[in-house]
Enzyme design. Structure first.
Site, PDB file in Angstrom:
ATOM      1  N   GLU A 136      47.175 -53.856 -13.221  1.00  0.00           N
ATOM      2  CA  GLU A 136      47.074 -52.423 -12.920  1.00  0.00           C
ATOM      3  C   GLU A 136      46.003 -52.214 -11.863  1.00  0.00           C
ATOM      4  O   GLU A 136      44.883 -52.733 -11.998  1.00  0.00           O
ATOM      5  CB  GLU A 136      46.733 -51.618 -14.173  1.00  0.00           C
ATOM      6  CG  GLU A 136      46.541 -50.125 -13.916  1.00  0.00           C
ATOM      7  CD  GLU A 136      46.201 -49.345 -15.183  1.00  0.00           C
ATOM      8  OE1 GLU A 136      46.568 -49.820 -16.289  1.00  0.00           O
ATOM      9  OE2 GLU A 136      45.570 -48.282 -15.089  1.00  0.00           O
ATOM     10  N   GLU A 141      41.104 -42.557  -9.728  1.00  0.00           N
ATOM     11  CA  GLU A 141      41.148 -41.770 -10.960  1.00  0.00           C
ATOM     12  C   GLU A 141      39.995 -40.779 -10.907  1.00  0.00           C
ATOM     13  O   GLU A 141      38.904 -41.093 -10.443  1.00  0.00           O
ATOM     14  CB  GLU A 141      41.006 -42.659 -12.194  1.00  0.00           C
ATOM     15  CG  GLU A 141      42.252 -43.419 -12.558  1.00  0.00           C
ATOM     16  CD  GLU A 141      42.083 -44.183 -13.860  1.00  0.00           C
ATOM     17  OE1 GLU A 141      42.658 -43.755 -14.879  1.00  0.00           O
ATOM     18  OE2 GLU A 141      41.370 -45.204 -13.844  1.00  0.00           O
TER      19      GLU A 141
END
Length: 279
Positions: A136, A141
């Site tokens: 990932e 974010e």
């Protein structure tokens, strides 16, 4: 809105000439282009508040030369159920995936306690090997309770859970079945170039090469990890195979909701001007 066309070639930070291989400029109003994007649907991960809808313009649409992902407090009815918070997550799974390259995304995140927008990638073999073996890459974010901080995070299988190195992200597992101990490599936090976040578009660039992954925010290097350095404990090494792209706006959850959710954030809007991939 007039937008500068995507350059056909660019130079990487190491001087390599790269060619444009895929892009979406979000210049066709309506739903996201089905040739490029599909949807996640339902409650997907991390104990988040929102229900992700499919092909619902209220939550995902192209307008004014931008992709808009929008979260609402509403009463969305489907299959005899009523969902009180909705949003959208779109992905290129099954349509486009890449191994290495330069990924450029220009976006504006929403502000407010409880929002959790993200630009990220997952190994397209997640259905076979599970998470974190698939790998990932979190290009960006943002959690609203840290209004001037962005995060660049890598997740993969490790020799032991949360093995040494950089601080571990405090979050539950992503989509897929966990088949191995997970290790996280996370920046301590990159200060926004133009705070507050909701007032500015920011250009995020991931340079993903066989031996390193680097993040740039508005042209400034914000993080770099190498296969023989911070990533050496990933086993097997997950960043040498195709990954697909995800864009989503989550609300609350294991990380985004740590300080609660301000009801005044709604409707929360995550806007993306373009996505460009060079190899």
């Amino acid at each position: 809105m007039k937008k500068t066309p995507a350059p056909e070639t660019v130079l990487s930070s190491t001087g390599k000439r790269l060619k444009l291989v895929w892009h979406d400029e979000f210049d066709k109003p309506g739903l996201p282009d089905p040739a490029n994007w599909t949807y996640e649907e339902g409650y997907c991960r991390n104990q988040e508040l929102q229900y992700y809808t499919r092909e619902r313009r209220k939550n995902a649409r192209v307008s004014g030369g931008r992709l808009i992902l929008e979260a609402h407090l509403d009463a969305y009815k489907h299959g005899g159920e009523t969902e009180l918070c909705t949003s959208a997550a779109i992905t290129t799974l099954g349509k486009h995936a890449w191994t290495y390259g330069r990924f450029e995304i220009r976006a504006r995140v929403p502000g407010g306690r409880g929002v959790w927008p993200a630009i990220w990638m997952l190994g397209e073999d997640i259905g076979e090997v599970g998470w974190p073996r698939c790998g990932e890459i979190d290009i960006m974010e943002y959690v609203g309770f840290e209004p001037d901080v962005l995060h660049f995070t890598l997740h993969g299988p490790g020799q032991k859970p949360d093995g040494g190195g950089k601080p571990s992200a405090r979050r539950s597992k992503a989509a897929g079945k966990r088949l191995a101990p997970v290790r996280h490599v996370m920046t301590p936090g990159c200060r926004l170039v133009h705070p507050p976040a909701l007032d500015s578009f920011v250009t995020y660039v991931l340079e993903w090469e066989p031996s390193a992954l680097r993040l740039f925010i508005d042209g400034k290097k914000a993080g770099e990890y190498t296969k023989t350095g911070d990533l050496s404990e990933f086993s097997p090494y997950p960043f040498r195979k195709p990954h697909y792209l995800l864009l989503n706006l989550a609300i609350g959850g294991a990380w985004g909701g740590q300080k609660g959710i301000d009801p005044g954030i709604f409707p929360a809007r995550f806007e993306i001007e373009y996505v460009r991939v060079y190899q």
